[in-house]
Write an enzyme that holds these catalytic residues in place. Sequence first.
Site, PDB file in Angstrom:
ATOM      1  N   ARG A 173       0.832  -1.221   0.000  1.00  0.00           N
ATOM      2  CA  ARG A 173       0.000   0.000   0.000  1.00  0.00           C
ATOM      3  C   ARG A 173       0.862   1.265   0.000  1.00  0.00           C
ATOM      4  NH1 ARG A 173      -2.390  -3.471  -1.458  1.00  0.00           N
ATOM      5  NH2 ARG A 173      -4.013  -4.655  -0.403  1.00  0.00           N
ATOM      6  N   SER A 220     -10.308  -1.587   4.433  1.00  0.00           N
ATOM      7  CA  SER A 220      -9.498  -2.026   5.574  1.00  0.00           C
ATOM      8  C   SER A 220      -8.777  -0.833   6.189  1.00  0.00           C
ATOM      9  CB  SER A 220      -8.455  -3.052   5.128  1.00  0.00           C
ATOM     10  OG  SER A 220      -9.100  -4.221   4.708  1.00  0.00           O
ATOM     11  N   GLU A 290      -3.715   1.896   7.057  1.00  0.00           N
ATOM     12  CA  GLU A 290      -3.463   1.985   5.616  1.00  0.00           C
ATOM     13  C   GLU A 290      -4.275   3.101   4.956  1.00  0.00           C
ATOM     14  OE1 GLU A 290      -4.547  -2.176   4.132  1.00  0.00           O
ATOM     15  OE2 GLU A 290      -5.687  -0.931   2.729  1.00  0.00           O
TER      16      GLU A 290
HETATM   17  C1  LIG Z   1     -15.631  -0.945   0.611  1.00  0.00           C
HETATM   18  C2  LIG Z   1     -14.165  -0.716   0.316  1.00  0.00           C
HETATM   19  C3  LIG Z   1     -13.381  -1.765  -0.103  1.00  0.00           C
HETATM   20  C4  LIG Z   1     -12.017  -1.570  -0.380  1.00  0.00           C
HETATM   21  N1  LIG Z   1     -11.268  -2.635  -0.777  1.00  0.00           N
HETATM   22  C5  LIG Z   1      -9.953  -2.442  -1.065  1.00  0.00           C
HETATM   23  C6  LIG Z   1      -9.152  -3.542  -1.493  1.00  0.00           C
HETATM   24  O1  LIG Z   1      -9.607  -4.681  -1.660  1.00  0.00           O
HETATM   25  N2  LIG Z   1      -7.843  -3.307  -1.736  1.00  0.00           N
HETATM   26  C7  LIG Z   1      -7.284  -2.055  -1.600  1.00  0.00           C
HETATM   27  O2  LIG Z   1      -6.071  -1.909  -1.860  1.00  0.00           O
HETATM   28  N3  LIG Z   1      -8.017  -1.008  -1.196  1.00  0.00           N
HETATM   29  C8  LIG Z   1      -9.333  -1.168  -0.929  1.00  0.00           C
HETATM   30  N4  LIG Z   1     -10.083  -0.093  -0.505  1.00  0.00           N
HETATM   31  C9  LIG Z   1      -9.433   1.228  -0.306  1.00  0.00           C
HETATM   32  C10 LIG Z   1      -9.506   2.173  -1.525  1.00  0.00           C
HETATM   33  O3  LIG Z   1     -10.618   1.870  -2.337  1.00  0.00           O
HETATM   34  C11 LIG Z   1      -8.243   2.110  -2.385  1.00  0.00           C
HETATM   35  O4  LIG Z   1      -7.104   2.517  -1.643  1.00  0.00           O
HETATM   36  C12 LIG Z   1      -8.360   2.987  -3.635  1.00  0.00           C
HETATM   37  O5  LIG Z   1      -7.370   2.624  -4.571  1.00  0.00           O
HETATM   38  C13 LIG Z   1      -8.279   4.484  -3.353  1.00  0.00           C
HETATM   39  O6  LIG Z   1      -8.600   5.196  -4.559  1.00  0.00           O
HETATM   40  P1  LIG Z   1      -9.356   6.600  -4.497  1.00  0.00           P
HETATM   41  O7  LIG Z   1      -9.493   7.113  -5.875  1.00  0.00           O
HETATM   42  O8  LIG Z   1     -10.613   6.474  -3.716  1.00  0.00           O
HETATM   43  O9  LIG Z   1      -8.286   7.446  -3.718  1.00  0.00           O
HETATM   44  P2  LIG Z   1      -8.579   8.547  -2.587  1.00  0.00           P
HETATM   45  O10 LIG Z   1      -9.143   7.852  -1.392  1.00  0.00           O
HETATM   46  O11 LIG Z   1      -9.326   9.666  -3.169  1.00  0.00           O
HETATM   47  O12 LIG Z   1      -7.093   9.013  -2.262  1.00  0.00           O
HETATM   48  C14 LIG Z   1      -6.188   8.138  -1.605  1.00  0.00           C
HETATM   49  C15 LIG Z   1      -4.791   8.782  -1.676  1.00  0.00           C
HETATM   50  O13 LIG Z   1      -4.364   8.787  -3.042  1.00  0.00           O
HETATM   51  C16 LIG Z   1      -4.039  10.116  -3.458  1.00  0.00           C
HETATM   52  N5  LIG Z   1      -4.458  10.227  -4.866  1.00  0.00           N
HETATM   53  C17 LIG Z   1      -5.649   9.861  -5.399  1.00  0.00           C
HETATM   54  N6  LIG Z   1      -5.637  10.056  -6.735  1.00  0.00           N
HETATM   55  C18 LIG Z   1      -4.424  10.562  -7.035  1.00  0.00           C
HETATM   56  C19 LIG Z   1      -3.791  10.978  -8.244  1.00  0.00           C
HETATM   57  N7  LIG Z   1      -4.395  10.891  -9.449  1.00  0.00           N
HETATM   58  N8  LIG Z   1      -2.525  11.462  -8.189  1.00  0.00           N
HETATM   59  C20 LIG Z   1      -1.882  11.538  -7.003  1.00  0.00           C
HETATM   60  N9  LIG Z   1      -2.407  11.157  -5.837  1.00  0.00           N
HETATM   61  C21 LIG Z   1      -3.666  10.671  -5.852  1.00  0.00           C
HETATM   62  C22 LIG Z   1      -4.830  11.034  -2.525  1.00  0.00           C
HETATM   63  O14 LIG Z   1      -4.207  12.309  -2.410  1.00  0.00           O
HETATM   64  C23 LIG Z   1      -4.779  10.240  -1.225  1.00  0.00           C
HETATM   65  O15 LIG Z   1      -3.569  10.505  -0.568  1.00  0.00           O
HETATM   66  C24 LIG Z   1     -11.446  -0.275  -0.226  1.00  0.00           C
HETATM   67  C25 LIG Z   1     -12.252   0.801   0.188  1.00  0.00           C
HETATM   68  C26 LIG Z   1     -13.594   0.590   0.445  1.00  0.00           C
HETATM   69  C27 LIG Z   1     -14.450   1.758   0.870  1.00  0.00           C
END
Ligand SMILES: Cc1cc2nc3c(=O)[nH]c(=O)nc-3n(C[C@H](O)[C@H](O)[C@H](O)COP(=O)(O)OP(=O)(O)OC[C@H]3O[C@@H](n4cnc5c(N)ncnc54)[C@H](O)[C@@H]3O)c2cc1C
Length: 294
Positions: A173, A220, A290
Site C-alpha cells: 500500500r 481495511s 493503511e
Molecule cells: C468498501 C471498500 C473496499 C475496499 N477494498 C480495497 C481492497 O480490496 N484493496 C485495496 O487496496 N483497497 C481497498 N479499498 C481502499 C480504496 O478503495 C483504495 O485505496 C483505492 O485505490 C483508493 O482510490 P481513491 O481514488 O478512492 O483514492 P482517494 O481515497 O481519493 O485518495 C487516496 C490517496 O491517493 C491520493 N491520490 C488519489 N488520486 C491521485 C492521483 N491521481 N494522483 C496523485 N495522488 C492521488 C490522494 O491524495 C490520497 O492521498 C477499499 C475501500 C472501500 C471503501
Amino acid sequence: MKFVDFVRENQLGDVVFHQKFKELTTIGCGGEIRVCYYPKDVESLKKAFVYLIKNELRYFVIGNGSNVLAQDDFYDGVVIVLKKMPYDYTLEGNILSVSAFYPTSKLAYDLAKEEIGDLSFLGGIPGLMGGAVYNNSGAYQEDISRHLTEVTYLSSSGTIETISQKDCHFGYRRSVFHGLNAIILSAKFQVCHKSTLDLLEQRKKKRMLTQPLESKSMGSVFKNNALISAWKVVDALGLRGFEIGGAAVSCKHSNFIINLNDATSSEIETLIDLIQKRAELEFGIRLVCEITRV
Ligand SMILES: Cc1cc2nc3c(=O)[nH]c(=O)nc-3n(C[C@H](O)[C@H](O)[C@H](O)COP(=O)(O)OP(=O)(O)OC[C@H]3O[C@@H](n4cnc5c(N)ncnc54)[C@H](O)[C@@H]3O)c2cc1C
C-alpha cells in the site's frame, strides 16, 4: 481567493464553495473545505496545479475518497477533485494504457467484457486508477505493481513525466507518490487474453457476504501484519461491533470501521487509537493504518 479568479478567467473547470469532506469520502466524515476545484481536463489541471504550487497554496488531491479520513475542522485550502475528469483506456498489442481517473472496479468489468485480463483483482475496489497506483492497491494476493509497466504524472513544476515500474518503489500500500507533490495522470499495464467475468461475479458475491458494503467505510483500516491478519487482532481484542459515538467496528469484517450514525472523524480516530493501544498493550502488535489522513 485569487486561485478562484484564475480558474474562472482561464475556464479551467468548476469551483465549489462550502463543500464538505463528508460529501467527498466514502466514510462520509470531514469538515468544510475552502474551495473544491473540479478540473475539466488534463491541460486545465496542469495550469491550476502550477498556480497552486507557485503561490504555495495548501492543496489536497482526491479521487473517489475511498481511502481518506479527513479532519472535522475547516480545511483552509484547495481540494482538487478528480472524479469528474474524463477517462478512457486504449490497448496496443498487450499494453493497456489507462487514465488515472478511470474507476477501478468499472475498469475490471469493462476489461472482462472484452476478455482482457488480468486486472480482475480491481473488481470491488471503489477508487480511481490514480488512487490505486498511489496506494499500490490490491486484493487476492495481487496488486497494481505486479501488472504495471509505467506511470505518467504531472510534476510540481508542471512537466509531464513518465517513470518505470521499478522507479515507483512499490511496497505494501505504498509507492514513490507518497513522497512526491505530483498528480498521477495515467498508467500502463501488461495484459493478456483471459476470461474473468465469472471470477469477478464470484468475488463480488463473496465481498457482499464478508464486507459491510451497505455501510459507509474506508475499506481495511489497518495493514495486515506479516504474521497475522489485522482483523484477527481486532477480533482477539473482542472489539468486533464495538462502538464509539457514531463509529463502529463492523460486525461483518473487523478490519473495517463504519460510519454507523453520522460519525465524526474524531470519533473514528478515537476508535482507531483505542484498537492500536490495546493491540500494542495486550499482544505487543503494532497495527499500522493503511488510510490517508488529511
Ligand atoms: C468498501 C471498500 C473496499 C475496499 N477494498 C480495497 C481492497 O480490496 N484493496 C485495496 O487496496 N483497497 C481497498 N479499498 C481502499 C480504496 O478503495 C483504495 O485505496 C483505492 O485505490 C483508493 O482510490 P481513491 O481514488 O478512492 O483514492 P482517494 O481515497 O481519493 O485518495 C487516496 C490517496 O491517493 C491520493 N491520490 C488519489 N488520486 C491521485 C492521483 N491521481 N494522483 C496523485 N495522488 C492521488 C490522494 O491524495 C490520497 O492521498 C477499499 C475501500 C472501500 C471503501
